[in-house]
Every structure is written in structure tokens, then in C-alpha cells.
Design a protein around this motif. Structure first.
Motif, PDB file in Angstrom:
ATOM      1  N   CYS A 190       8.595  16.301  -3.234  1.00 14.26           N
ATOM      2  CA  CYS A 190       8.483  14.989  -2.576  1.00 14.26           C
ATOM      3  C   CYS A 190       9.170  14.972  -1.215  1.00 14.26           C
ATOM      4  CB  CYS A 190       9.080  13.898  -3.470  1.00 14.26           C
ATOM      5  SG  CYS A 190       9.011  12.256  -2.731  1.00 14.26           S
ATOM      6  N   CYS A 210       3.865   9.807  -1.335  1.00 15.94           N
ATOM      7  CA  CYS A 210       3.756  10.687  -0.166  1.00 15.94           C
ATOM      8  C   CYS A 210       2.636  11.712  -0.436  1.00 15.94           C
ATOM      9  CB  CYS A 210       5.093  11.379   0.114  1.00 15.94           C
ATOM     10  SG  CYS A 210       5.503  12.665  -1.082  1.00 15.94           S
ATOM     11  N   CYS A 236       3.492  14.153  -3.350  1.00 11.31           N
ATOM     12  CA  CYS A 236       3.433  13.526  -4.674  1.00 11.31           C
ATOM     13  C   CYS A 236       1.985  13.341  -5.093  1.00 11.31           C
ATOM     14  CB  CYS A 236       4.142  12.172  -4.668  1.00 11.31           C
ATOM     15  SG  CYS A 236       5.936  12.312  -4.721  1.00 11.31           S
TER      16      CYS A 236
HETATM   17 ZN   LIG Z   1       6.867  11.734  -2.717  1.00 12.06          ZN
END
Ligand SMILES: [Zn+2]
Length: 322
Positions: free
Chosen positions: A40, A53, A56
Motif C-alpha cells: 500500500c 490506492c 491495494c
Molecule cells: Zn493502499
């Protein structure tokens, strides 16, 4: 979960984990979150992955080459899947610093395949983390068990489970039966598909009602009502569990006449009547026969013969006092 996030942030993640627990208890979710946390770009203040993000999202989509996810192709993890895992294991991480392996259904690995993977588990390789996920720890090779950190996943608590089912618009009637039959969300969802559970409640109520009247039609109901519910092995097992539950309920009512059970709402009065008309010994004999059906199913006996034999035995027991 917090435990694992802590291990990641302090860089103390071990190299091999075995997550053990029922289907739907969150094993895969935890492994994925750990992987997300490793990649992440904007972890939250509490150390959790942000979940949105690009990194992720790629992991959630199964689209990060450094997060290798494998699940059984059909009944087992196939040989070419094992080869793929080994190949990937021998390659360095492509983008990140670590390579994560999430292998579901680890109990379906053949002994050979498991032994092949053992090499990787035995000698920790830098920057590799392997998560083996299993619903049946007893089928995992002892050599794998002894070299992995075993993490037991508890089932959801029954009230949390009921709340989750309620959120999914499942009726209270069905929730009582479902909670008695499983504590796995995954299985609960499978059972409520296509109204299977509602039909199961309905047909078992019909069958039990006929038995209560010493009506031989109960035998016919096996093929017209119960067999359509027994489409595959999983459903057959649950159907037998529901039958066992019905007779457990009847036995309990014998001891505690006020014990209300809502798993079969249509049957409350009928269970009381049946409980009153039979002796405790008779109820125990019927329950023992019902419990025995699970063993018969496990030994591959035909489900229709199991149900028909049980029905005839119960009818015979009931008619002794008719
Ligand atoms: Zn993330």
C-alpha cells in the motif's frame, strides 16, 4: 488482524503461515490485507492498508505479479498450478520488495505437491511470504504443519453471525435454522440460493408432519420432496443435519416442554405432540438412527436409500405406540 499489521510494520512477518478455519471465516481476507499492507502507498494512521490506492486495488483484483494467489481448480490444486507456484517462488519480486503467496485449499495438495512446496517452506527465502489456507487442518502434512506458523481462525460468534445474515435480508425464520446448521457465511449464502433453505424447511415440515400422523406418505415424500433438495454432496450433508436437528429438537421438547425452537416454525405444535407420544428411549433410538445417516453418507451409500431406510425405521418406531 491487528497482530499481523503489527508484524508487517515491525518487519517481523514469518515466512510461512497456515491459516486454518471454516469457509467464510476470513482467512483469505486477512492474507490479502497483509499483502495489501506490504504494498500500500498510503497506509492509514492505524497501519491498515488504505484499500483504494492503485496497489491495494491491484491486489484486490488479483492483478499484482508479486502477489501470487492460487485456489483449487475443481476438486484439487492441479500439478500445473503447483509448477506455477514453484516457478514464481524461484523468481525475485518484480516490483515490490516482497513476494506473497496465498494458496487456498492447501489440504487438496497431493502429498507429492506438498512435499515439493516443503522445500520452500523449510528454508526461508528472503522476501517471500507464503500463506497456506485450509478448512481442514487434519489433512495437511505434518511436515508442513511443523514448519508453518499455524493460525486458527475462530468461527463468527453466533450473534455476530445472525446480525450479518439479517443485514443480507435473510428472514428470522431462516436465520434460526441457518445458525443451527452452519457458522460460515459462505455456506449460509450457498444454502439460501434459489430458495433451497426455504424449500428444505417446507419439505422437512411436510415429512415430519406425515410421520407425526403415522402416515406412510412420508416414505413417498422422500422421493418427491426431499430428493430434489439432495442435488449434491454438500446439500445432502446439510439435509441430514437438518433432519438430525429436527429430532434433537423433539427430544429436547420431551425433557423441556417449554423449549421453543424457531428453526422449523411450522412444526412447533407437531414436535410437542410427537415428543409426548413417544418414550425417551424411542426418541433416543430415532435420534441415534438419524445421527447414523451421516456415517452412511460418508461411506458413499446412496442418499435416497439412506433417507428411505431412516423413514421406514422412524415409522416403525412411531407405530409401536400408534
Ligand atoms: Zn493502499
Amino acid at each position: 488482524m491487528n497482530h499481523f499489521i503489527h508484524l508487517v510494520t515491525t518487519n517481523r512477518l514469518s515466512h510461512a503461515y497456515l491459516f486454518s478455519g471454516l469457509p467464510g471465516c476470513g482467512k483469505r481476507a486477512v492474507a490479502q490485507v497483509v499483502a495489501m499492507r506490504l504494498f500500500c502507498q498510503q497506509p492509514t494512521n492505524s497501519g491498515l492498508p488504505c484499500g483504494h490506492c492503485p496497489e491495494c486495488r491491484r491486489i484486490l483484483a488479483g492483478d499484482n505479479p508479486d502477489v501470487v494467489m492460487v485456489e483449487p481448480d475443481g476438486q484439487r490444486i492441479k500439478i500445473d498450478q503447483v509448477r506455477y507456484i514453484k516457478d514464481e517462488f524461484s523468481k525475485s519480486p518484480v516490483e515490490g520488495a516482497t513476494k506473497v503467496f496465498i494458496i487456498e485449499g492447501a489440504e487438496t495438495l497431493t502429498t507429492n505437491a506438498a512435499n515439493g512446496l516443503l522445500k520452500f517452506i523449510e528454508e526461508p527465502v528472503a522476501n517471500r511470504v507464503i500463506f497456506l489456507l485450509t478448512t481442514n487442518k487434519s489433512m495437511i502434512l505434518p511436515t508442513i504443519l511443523s514448519r508453518s506458523q499455524v493460525v486458527e481462525f475462530p468461527a463468527l460468534s453466533s450473534s455476530a453471525f445472525a446480525d450479518t445474515l439479517r443485514e443480507r435480508q435473510i428472514s428470522d425464520n431462516q436465520i434460526s435454522l441457518l445458525s443451527a446448521l452452519t457458522n460460515s457465511l459462505e455456506i449460509a449464502e450457498k444454502l439460501t440460493n434459489d430458495d433451497w433453505l426455504a424449500n428444505c424447511q417446507h419439505e422437512l415440515s411436510r415429512w415430519f408432519g406425515q410421520l407425526a400422523k403415522r402416515d406412510d406418505m412420508a416414505f413417498v415424500t422422500v422421493s418427491t420432496g426431499l430428493m430434489p433438495l439432495a442435488s449434491d454432496r454438500d446439500h445432502q450433508g446439510v439435509l441430514l443435519d437438518a433432519i438430525i436437528l429436527l429430532w434433537e429438537t423433539t427430544l429436547r421438547v420431551k425433557y423441556l416442554p417449554d423449549a421453543l425452537d424457531t428453526a422449523f416454525p411450522e412444526l412447533q405444535q407437531t414436535t410437542v405432540n410427537v415428543a409426548q407420544s413417544l418414550t425417551r428411549q424411542q426418541l433416543l433410538d430415532i435420534l441415534t438412527a438419524a445421527l447414523g445417516t451421516k456415517k452412511l453418507l460418508a461411506s458413499n451409500m446412496n442418499i435416497q436409500s439412506i433417507l428411505e431406510t431412516l423413514t421406514l425405521n422412524i415409522l416403525a418406531e412411531l407405530k409401536k405406540v400408534a
